[in-house]
Design an enzyme around this catalytic site. Sequence first.
Site, PDB file in Angstrom:
ATOM      1  N   SER A 147       0.788  -1.237   0.000  1.00  0.00           N
ATOM      2  CA  SER A 147       0.000   0.000   0.000  1.00  0.00           C
ATOM      3  C   SER A 147       0.815   1.278   0.000  1.00  0.00           C
ATOM      4  O   SER A 147       0.259   2.357  -0.188  1.00  0.00           O
ATOM      5  CB  SER A 147      -0.960   0.011   1.184  1.00  0.00           C
ATOM      6  OG  SER A 147      -2.143  -0.645   0.836  1.00  0.00           O
ATOM      7  N   LYS A 150       0.465   3.727  -2.864  1.00  0.00           N
ATOM      8  CA  LYS A 150      -0.522   4.813  -2.892  1.00  0.00           C
ATOM      9  C   LYS A 150       0.145   6.179  -2.851  1.00  0.00           C
ATOM     10  O   LYS A 150      -0.436   7.175  -3.294  1.00  0.00           O
ATOM     11  CB  LYS A 150      -1.506   4.667  -1.727  1.00  0.00           C
ATOM     12  CG  LYS A 150      -2.452   3.492  -1.833  1.00  0.00           C
ATOM     13  CD  LYS A 150      -3.410   3.443  -0.646  1.00  0.00           C
ATOM     14  CE  LYS A 150      -4.445   2.347  -0.787  1.00  0.00           C
ATOM     15  NZ  LYS A 150      -3.891   0.992  -0.619  1.00  0.00           N
ATOM     16  N   SER A 333      -5.920   3.453   4.129  1.00  0.00           N
ATOM     17  CA  SER A 333      -5.393   2.557   3.100  1.00  0.00           C
ATOM     18  C   SER A 333      -6.525   1.975   2.270  1.00  0.00           C
ATOM     19  O   SER A 333      -6.636   0.765   2.091  1.00  0.00           O
ATOM     20  CB  SER A 333      -4.561   1.441   3.730  1.00  0.00           C
ATOM     21  OG  SER A 333      -3.649   0.905   2.811  1.00  0.00           O
TER      22      SER A 333
END
Length: 498
Positions: A147, A150, A333
């Site tokens: 993640s 991102k 997230s």
Amino acid sequence: MTRTRACCAGDGRQERIRPMHHGTPPRGRRSRRGLIIALSVTLVVVLGAAAAVVFWPRSSGGGTAGPSTLTVTGSSVVDPPVQIDGPGLQAMTAQRGKNPTAAKVAARLAPALANPALGQFKGIVLDGATGNPLWRQAQGDLIQPASTLKLLTGAALLTSVDPSKRLTTKVVAGPEPGDIIMVGGGDVTLSAAPAGVTGVYPGAPTVADLAAQVQASGYEVKRILLDTTYWSGPELANGWSTADITGTPTVGKGFITNMQPLMVDGDRLDQGNLESRRSGLPARTAGTALARALGLPDIDVVPGAQATGDEQVLGQVQSQPVSILLSQALLNSDNVLAEALGREVAIAKQAPPTFDGMVAAIAQGLNDIGLDTTGLVMADASGLSTENRAPSTLLAEVMQLAVSGTIPNLAGMLSGLPVAGVSGTLAERFQTAGGRPAVGWARAKTGTVDVTYALVGYVPDVDGRVLVFALNTNGASGTPSRTAQDVVVAALRSCGCT
């Protein structure tokens, strides 16, 4: 072989997937300490002529069908309102404090790095003011970013798309009397949460408001048609698992859905639960929600329509600005929201709003701000895909550009980063004696896939100098590995490394 994936934030989440990934905290989680900042906290970043002025909280104590992957070989941001519990904020610039030295940083980190729970450890530490490397291990190796990817999506978004842009969902008159068309515009936060249920996206537009506008128009509704043409291409990326939509018999959680530009509550079946199973039929679920809100639960909801743009508009609602949506995607997230924002980058770069178009546009956006994307492999915008790879250096450089104020719009990315021990996916971390010094000071994006754990963020040392870090642990498992990373960050916080 099917392997088990544990998601980030130390919440014990388990998912089925091939080798690696990330995640979100469960509904209702708040810091046990309740100190420093409310869960919706954002640290304001005020931009000066030469550097960002960062406001810190004062601490009171220490396999599916999809597109191919991409392999790369070569306006001011309005942040969410700050909500503070307790002692307030403390200002400093990225240039504040004495210049740290690489030798002193290495010496400070050495005890924490000796922990075998770190497994196969890679990482880099940069001076937040200058970008100079202060420590690195396994330089040049590619990592599974999970993640933390991102952050790359966020950087491309804030430098390619007007941060004040809002995404519109509208209802227009259909081709036949009694028909209406619900037109998706990429807003996955549109909420159909019933009265008394707080949705997962604070401040989101509602289906109830949209329905009220349609009713006020006096139009007699007999059928709802669905237009999902705002995006195109496959709905699942390479490296995603359908088990991440509906969950499994042993793990009843959902982390993604079929990506359609018309959905409600990120397609969650339980609108108030971040980790809820998803319907897998986003547009149809949204149309059904509109039918209920109109008081017409039994009318037909039909996919496959396409509005011409000339129809009478019966109602429309807009999302919060994309800068706020990015903060929400980073704090918790949120994969679906990150994927939606990635497609906005594609549209801004005049690329197709597909997985392939999106990842190419994100890479272009990073190149446009001077970043070297050599080695970057992207299959999605959220980091969920097991096929993603990135250099730790790239992730650290994005963070350094944000904290230094070198590229002003990137400051908007900082407001969504979880705060150590306080908010988002870091709410339950940094709770041991070794990690506690960083509570309320460090801000970072988490990422976890299988036995890989990633953490990218920044923290001021004791002299007030901002240190940027990108850490990655592989071949380890469970809470001990995350805790060991927390101790590394706390060592940076305790550093007077001049």
